[in-house]
Design a protein around this motif. Structure first.
Motif, PDB file in Angstrom:
ATOM      1  N   ILE A 147      -3.579   9.213   6.163  1.00  0.00           N
ATOM      2  CA  ILE A 147      -3.242   7.787   6.182  1.00  0.00           C
ATOM      3  C   ILE A 147      -3.903   7.051   7.337  1.00  0.00           C
ATOM      4  O   ILE A 147      -4.420   5.942   7.161  1.00  0.00           O
ATOM      5  CB  ILE A 147      -1.714   7.607   6.238  1.00  0.00           C
ATOM      6  CG1 ILE A 147      -1.058   8.229   5.004  1.00  0.00           C
ATOM      7  CG2 ILE A 147      -1.342   6.133   6.350  1.00  0.00           C
ATOM      8  CD1 ILE A 147       0.470   8.261   5.059  1.00  0.00           C
ATOM      9  N   TRP A 148      -3.899   7.639   8.525  1.00  0.00           N
ATOM     10  CA  TRP A 148      -4.366   6.928   9.717  1.00  0.00           C
ATOM     11  C   TRP A 148      -5.545   7.587  10.438  1.00  0.00           C
ATOM     12  O   TRP A 148      -6.095   6.998  11.360  1.00  0.00           O
ATOM     13  CB  TRP A 148      -3.228   6.791  10.735  1.00  0.00           C
ATOM     14  CG  TRP A 148      -2.019   6.096  10.216  1.00  0.00           C
ATOM     15  CD1 TRP A 148      -1.875   4.750   9.983  1.00  0.00           C
ATOM     16  CD2 TRP A 148      -0.764   6.693   9.894  1.00  0.00           C
ATOM     17  NE1 TRP A 148      -0.610   4.487   9.545  1.00  0.00           N
ATOM     18  CE2 TRP A 148       0.108   5.664   9.475  1.00  0.00           C
ATOM     19  CE3 TRP A 148      -0.279   8.001   9.921  1.00  0.00           C
ATOM     20  CZ2 TRP A 148       1.413   5.894   9.080  1.00  0.00           C
ATOM     21  CZ3 TRP A 148       1.032   8.241   9.526  1.00  0.00           C
ATOM     22  CH2 TRP A 148       1.859   7.189   9.112  1.00  0.00           C
TER      23      TRP A 148
ATOM     24  N   THR B  84       5.132   4.896   1.213  1.00  0.00           N
ATOM     25  CA  THR B  84       4.876   3.461   1.173  1.00  0.00           C
ATOM     26  C   THR B  84       4.733   2.913   2.587  1.00  0.00           C
ATOM     27  O   THR B  84       5.477   3.289   3.494  1.00  0.00           O
ATOM     28  CB  THR B  84       6.032   2.741   0.446  1.00  0.00           C
ATOM     29  OG1 THR B  84       6.171   3.286  -0.870  1.00  0.00           O
ATOM     30  CG2 THR B  84       5.752   1.252   0.328  1.00  0.00           C
ATOM     31  N   MET B  85       3.760   2.014   2.734  1.00  0.00           N
ATOM     32  CA  MET B  85       3.523   1.416   4.045  1.00  0.00           C
ATOM     33  C   MET B  85       4.413   0.200   4.249  1.00  0.00           C
ATOM     34  O   MET B  85       4.702  -0.527   3.298  1.00  0.00           O
ATOM     35  CB  MET B  85       2.052   1.026   4.187  1.00  0.00           C
ATOM     36  CG  MET B  85       1.089   2.152   3.895  1.00  0.00           C
ATOM     37  SD  MET B  85       1.328   3.596   4.955  1.00  0.00           S
ATOM     38  CE  MET B  85       0.764   2.946   6.532  1.00  0.00           C
ATOM     39  N   PRO B  86       4.851  -0.088   5.489  1.00  0.00           N
ATOM     40  CA  PRO B  86       4.603   0.723   6.678  1.00  0.00           C
ATOM     41  C   PRO B  86       5.503   1.960   6.694  1.00  0.00           C
ATOM     42  O   PRO B  86       6.592   1.953   6.117  1.00  0.00           O
ATOM     43  CB  PRO B  86       4.964  -0.217   7.822  1.00  0.00           C
ATOM     44  CG  PRO B  86       6.033  -1.094   7.248  1.00  0.00           C
ATOM     45  CD  PRO B  86       5.654  -1.291   5.810  1.00  0.00           C
TER      46      PRO B  86
ATOM     47  N   ASP C 196       1.724   0.830  10.479  1.00  0.00           N
ATOM     48  CA  ASP C 196       1.172   0.129   9.330  1.00  0.00           C
ATOM     49  C   ASP C 196      -0.185   0.702   8.947  1.00  0.00           C
ATOM     50  O   ASP C 196      -0.671   1.660   9.533  1.00  0.00           O
ATOM     51  CB  ASP C 196       1.087  -1.358   9.625  1.00  0.00           C
ATOM     52  CG  ASP C 196       1.469  -2.204   8.421  1.00  0.00           C
ATOM     53  OD1 ASP C 196       1.113  -1.808   7.283  1.00  0.00           O
ATOM     54  OD2 ASP C 196       2.123  -3.245   8.604  1.00  0.00           O
ATOM     55  N   THR C 197      -0.818   0.054   7.971  1.00  0.00           N
ATOM     56  CA  THR C 197      -2.087   0.531   7.431  1.00  0.00           C
ATOM     57  C   THR C 197      -3.190   0.456   8.479  1.00  0.00           C
ATOM     58  O   THR C 197      -3.330  -0.533   9.197  1.00  0.00           O
ATOM     59  CB  THR C 197      -2.480  -0.318   6.211  1.00  0.00           C
ATOM     60  OG1 THR C 197      -1.437  -0.223   5.230  1.00  0.00           O
ATOM     61  CG2 THR C 197      -3.794   0.162   5.609  1.00  0.00           C
TER      62      THR C 197
ATOM     63  N   ALA D 190       0.828  -1.199   0.000  1.00  0.00           N
ATOM     64  CA  ALA D 190       0.000   0.000   0.000  1.00  0.00           C
ATOM     65  C   ALA D 190       0.869   1.257   0.000  1.00  0.00           C
ATOM     66  O   ALA D 190       1.966   1.279   0.556  1.00  0.00           O
ATOM     67  CB  ALA D 190      -0.903  -0.003   1.230  1.00  0.00           C
ATOM     68  N   SER D 191       0.360   2.298  -0.653  1.00  0.00           N
ATOM     69  CA  SER D 191       1.070   3.575  -0.671  1.00  0.00           C
ATOM     70  C   SER D 191       0.061   4.710  -0.717  1.00  0.00           C
ATOM     71  O   SER D 191      -1.114   4.509  -1.061  1.00  0.00           O
ATOM     72  CB  SER D 191       2.026   3.662  -1.865  1.00  0.00           C
ATOM     73  OG  SER D 191       1.312   3.602  -3.083  1.00  0.00           O
ATOM     74  N   HIS D 192       0.526   5.903  -0.363  1.00  0.00           N
ATOM     75  CA  HIS D 192      -0.324   7.091  -0.348  1.00  0.00           C
ATOM     76  C   HIS D 192       0.439   8.239  -0.974  1.00  0.00           C
ATOM     77  O   HIS D 192       1.648   8.386  -0.760  1.00  0.00           O
ATOM     78  CB  HIS D 192      -0.724   7.449   1.087  1.00  0.00           C
ATOM     79  CG  HIS D 192      -1.470   6.366   1.799  1.00  0.00           C
ATOM     80  ND1 HIS D 192      -2.842   6.315   1.841  1.00  0.00           N
ATOM     81  CD2 HIS D 192      -1.022   5.278   2.495  1.00  0.00           C
ATOM     82  CE1 HIS D 192      -3.215   5.254   2.534  1.00  0.00           C
ATOM     83  NE2 HIS D 192      -2.130   4.610   2.944  1.00  0.00           N
TER      84      HIS D 192
END
Length: 238
Positions: free
Chosen positions: A119-120, A12-14, A233-234, A2-4
């Protein structure tokens, strides 16, 4: 993986934090007062003793991370995992399953603000955060719109031996009507712990008033200082 996309940068996650100094103080507060503060989240506080919850004040200097370097202050409460039932068990055993609900999280840089919210769902907002970490006493002064919110001074305690093993952490956030669960890990080194050890002076900002209604300033249950690396992390639904 996953990325944002945040302000034109791909995250990129984490998300990794390579080096940070973390200073915190835990305070016993009335559980009913804490429940009223975080009622909007749908979460319930963990009672470490009957009628007592834990409010943690923390300030962090992120020296090297995927979200750049920045300062952060946080107000968090230990909470019970969602779906843990209606019975409100109390006692130290509740700490093993408790997570940290992040109620307020000012930062001093715009990039981490947007990333944290996007993201969070962390409740980040901009504030002036002055950290003084080079002396034996660790100090944080938070102001917003020219108004003092909190001036916090910590005296580090005795060293805690042990290897810097990865410690899993669970944070909960709430933003735009959604409560999220954020899995994280921390590798700590140079940890120092002591009973008490914190002095707090509150200003006249609404957040300071909220803290005063929880009974602060008062003697801290415990203060902790450490250097850390972390991963976030996500986020998922709580």
């Amino acid at each position: 993986m996953a990325s944002h996309l945040i302000q034109g940068r791909t995250i990129t996650m984490p998300v990794r934090v390579t080096d940070a100094t973390v200073c915190s103080a835990m305070y016993p507060v009335r559980a009913d007062a804490a429940r009223a503060v975080i009622a909007y989240s749908g979460l319930d506080v963990a009672e470490v003793l009957p009628g007592k919850a834990i409010c943690t004040l923390v300030f962090v200097q992120y020296r090297d991370s995927d979200l750049d370097s920045y300062h952060e202050f946080g107000v968090a409460f230990l909470v019970r995992p969602p779906g843990s039932g209606r019975t409100r068990a109390a006692g130290p055993a509740t700490l093993r399953s408790a997570g940290a609900f992040v109620h307020w999280l000012p930062v001093n840089q715009g990039f981490t603000l947007e990333a944290g919210r996007t993201i969070w769902g962390f409740p980040k907002e901009l504030a002036d955060i002055e950290l003084r970490l080079s002396s034996p006493y660790k100090r944080c002064i938070v102001r917003k719109d020219g108004r003092l919110i909190i001036d916090m001074l910590l005296k580090p305690g005795v060293p805690v031996p042990g290897a810097a093993a990865a410690t899993p952490l669970t944070a909960y956030t709430h933003l735009d009507g959604v409560t999220r669960r954020v899995p994280a890990k921390m590798w700590a080194r140079g940890m120092r712990v002591r009973p008490g050890g914190a002095l707090v002076r509150l200003g006249n900002h609404p957040v300071a008033k909220e803290l005063s209604e929880l009974g602060l300033p008062k003697r801290a249950l415990m203060t902790t200082t450490l250097r850390a690396a972390m991963t976030f992390d996500t986020a998922g639904d709580a």
